[in-house]
Motif scaffolding. Structure first.
Motif, PDB file in Angstrom:
ATOM      1  N   UNK A  54      45.767 -43.057  73.364  1.00 25.22           N
ATOM      2  CA  UNK A  54      44.430 -43.555  73.692  1.00 25.22           C
ATOM      3  C   UNK A  54      44.019 -43.224  75.128  1.00 25.22           C
ATOM      4  N   UNK A  55      44.880 -43.435  76.133  1.00 29.50           N
ATOM      5  CA  UNK A  55      44.480 -43.035  77.492  1.00 29.50           C
ATOM      6  C   UNK A  55      44.284 -41.531  77.643  1.00 29.50           C
ATOM      7  N   UNK A  56      45.082 -40.737  76.913  1.00 26.83           N
ATOM      8  CA  UNK A  56      44.898 -39.285  76.978  1.00 26.83           C
ATOM      9  C   UNK A  56      43.533 -38.906  76.420  1.00 26.83           C
ATOM     10  N   UNK A  57      43.163 -39.463  75.275  1.00 22.49           N
ATOM     11  CA  UNK A  57      41.848 -39.174  74.706  1.00 22.49           C
ATOM     12  C   UNK A  57      40.739 -39.574  75.675  1.00 22.49           C
ATOM     13  N   UNK A  58      40.893 -40.736  76.310  1.00 21.18           N
ATOM     14  CA  UNK A  58      39.881 -41.192  77.269  1.00 21.18           C
ATOM     15  C   UNK A  58      39.739 -40.188  78.410  1.00 21.18           C
ATOM     16  N   UNK A  59      40.847 -39.696  78.920  1.00 21.21           N
ATOM     17  CA  UNK A  59      40.809 -38.744  80.041  1.00 21.21           C
ATOM     18  C   UNK A  59      40.150 -37.434  79.627  1.00 21.21           C
ATOM     19  N   UNK A  60      40.430 -37.000  78.394  1.00 19.64           N
ATOM     20  CA  UNK A  60      39.917 -35.712  77.946  1.00 19.64           C
ATOM     21  C   UNK A  60      38.444 -35.747  77.546  1.00 19.64           C
ATOM     22  N   UNK A  61      37.846 -36.939  77.461  1.00 21.25           N
ATOM     23  CA  UNK A  61      36.437 -37.026  77.088  1.00 21.25           C
ATOM     24  C   UNK A  61      35.539 -36.377  78.135  1.00 21.25           C
ATOM     25  N   UNK A  62      36.023 -36.289  79.354  1.00 19.93           N
ATOM     26  CA  UNK A  62      35.271 -35.566  80.392  1.00 19.93           C
ATOM     27  C   UNK A  62      36.090 -34.350  80.800  1.00 19.93           C
ATOM     28  N   UNK A  63      35.430 -33.324  81.270  1.00 16.73           N
ATOM     29  CA  UNK A  63      36.129 -32.118  81.690  1.00 16.73           C
ATOM     30  C   UNK A  63      36.045 -31.011  80.665  1.00 16.73           C
ATOM     31  N   UNK A  64      36.793 -29.937  80.923  1.00 21.04           N
ATOM     32  CA  UNK A  64      36.714 -28.725  80.117  1.00 21.04           C
ATOM     33  C   UNK A  64      37.266 -28.948  78.708  1.00 21.04           C
ATOM     34  N   UNK A  65      36.734 -28.167  77.792  1.00 24.89           N
ATOM     35  CA  UNK A  65      37.228 -28.163  76.404  1.00 24.89           C
ATOM     36  C   UNK A  65      37.811 -26.780  76.094  1.00 24.89           C
TER      37      UNK A  65
END
Length: 420
Positions: free
Chosen positions: A64-75
């Motif tokens: 869950x924290x990883x998903x939260x972090x990845x919601x912003x930034x590069x894809x």
């Protein structure tokens, strides 16, 4: 530093609405202790050393924290890496990310050996944000320049003690050396041998520590042992399996050949059984897992390594057909039941030779395990140097003529392990 929080709901964490949708769809409401204590730390960006046995909810604690972090930034490029010891654990972690991140558009990909690398290479070329990998295949694809870890922001070493036991420590060091200088490191382990602690000290920066009943089984598991002679184990097992009342049962054996043979014996006795062991192809392993997870197959026979990381809901019983070699292995085995506050049962078939390990396990879990007997199966002393009874602290009743086990009377198809 051991952190304690007082969180009572996932709403407290203020996850992105698309992640909240995944939490709701997964049926999560109240965080487990490791989630409650880990998630605030990880959301703050700190390194974390998580010590917890199987079945405590640690995968969601870091997913869950990883998903939260990845919601912003590069894809479309790897920004999170989870390293797992087995392909089963890698697949199940991948499924966690898919379920919890279903609404986020974030993609995860598994990398492991035993299957063709081409679909994995195509997945990498298509662009993913999360890699869930076993060390060997990851290093192979790195050497071929299909994997670039230069943008990794978070790395998770999951089941670190098992990776050490399997000889992956040199590979882990090579993987960590390829990461950017600045990244978040999460290390999760059920036990903390000196080598793992040393690795944590070398690679982590001021990590917070979350410790949840290290090396002890979860409290929602009821333990019991049955006395039995080696040649009557199959018959006793057939008598015990109806206790599961149609729920899923996971049975552990010491070797892969024994796992295969026992699953065949159970199938001949009319049970829906399969095995999970090292001689299976990846497609056969996946088929076995799919059947067990869906409930089409009610009984799975597995070895310790093959079953590492199994995360299947509603396993009512774990049965040690063969006793484990270490108390830590006992903890890992029975952690497959009693998960997420569900009640489970752990049964062990114990011969006189297993008594020293039984004593060690009891010392490790801090209590005496209940002794049970089934008429006709109580182990008998084999020689003068054997204990006079199954448990020297419990006097054996006066000897009586030994009857043939009921399972042998009713199930001629069940083979004796002595002949196999």
């Amino acid at each position: 530093m051991i952190l304690k929080e007082n969180i009572v709901s996932f709403d407290t964490f203020n996850f992105h609405p698309q992640i909240k949708a995944g939490i709701l769809a997964a049926g999560y409401s109240t965080p487990t202790p490791i989630q409650e204590q880990s998630i605030p730390v990880l959301l703050s960006g700190r390194d974390l050393l998580g010590l917890a046995q199987t079945g405590t909810g640690k995968t969601a604690a870091f997913a869950l924290p990883i998903l939260q972090r990845l919601m912003s930034g590069a894809r479309h490029k790897p920004r999170a890496l989870i390293v797992a010891p087995t392909r089963e654990l890698a697949e199940q972690t991948h499924l966690f990310f898919k379920a919890l991140g279903k609404q986020t558009g974030l993609r995860s990909l598994t990398l492991y050996g035993g299957v063709s690398a081409q679909p994995q290479i195509k997945g990498l070329q298509a662009g993913v944000e999360i890699l869930v990998a076993c060390p060997g295949r990851l290093l192979d694809l790195m050497s071929q320049r299909y994997v670039d870890l230069g943008a990794i922001e978070t790395v998770v070493l999951d089941e670190a003690d098992q990776m050490f036991d399997m000889g992956f420590l040199p590979a882990i060091r090579r993987i960590l050396a390829a990461l950017p200088a600045r990244h978040q490191t999460l290390l999760f382990s059920a036990t903390m041998p000196p080598e793992i602690r040393k690795l944590a000290m070398e690679t982590m920066h001021d990590p917070a520590t979350v410790e949840i009943n290290v090396s002890r089984p979860v409290d929602t598991v009821q333990h019991a042992v049955y006395s039995v002679e080696q040649e009557h184990k199959v018959d006793l097992l057939l008598e015990l399996l109806p206790q599961a009342k149609g729920e899923k049962v996971l049975i552990f054996t010491r070797t892969k050949h024994r796992a295969k043979r026992l699953s065949i014996q159970l199938s001949k006795a009319g049970l829906a059984a399969t095995s999970l062991q090292g001689n299976l192809s990846q497609s056969a392993r996946q088929s076995a897992m799919d059947g067990f997870r869906s409930g089409r197959v009610k009984v799975m026979v597995a070895t310790d390594i093959a079953a590492r990381g199994i995360d299947v809901t509603h396993i009512s019983h774990v049965i040690n057909f063969d006793m484990p070699d270490t108390p830590e292995a006992y903890t890992h085995r029975i952690g497959r039941t009693g998960r997420m506050y569900n009640v489970g049962t752990a049964l062990s078939l114990v011969t006189p030779d297993d008594l020293p390990m039984l004593r060690t396990i009891e010392k490790n879990i801090g209590r005496r395990i209940e002794r049970r007997q089934l008429a006709g199966f109580d182990a008998q002393p084999q020689s003068s140097d054997r204990p006079a009874s199954f448990d020297s602290r419990e006097p054996r009743p006066s000897a009586s003529p030994r009857r043939q086990p009921a399972a042998q009377q009713r199930r001629p198809a069940a083979e004796s392990t002595r002949r196999s």
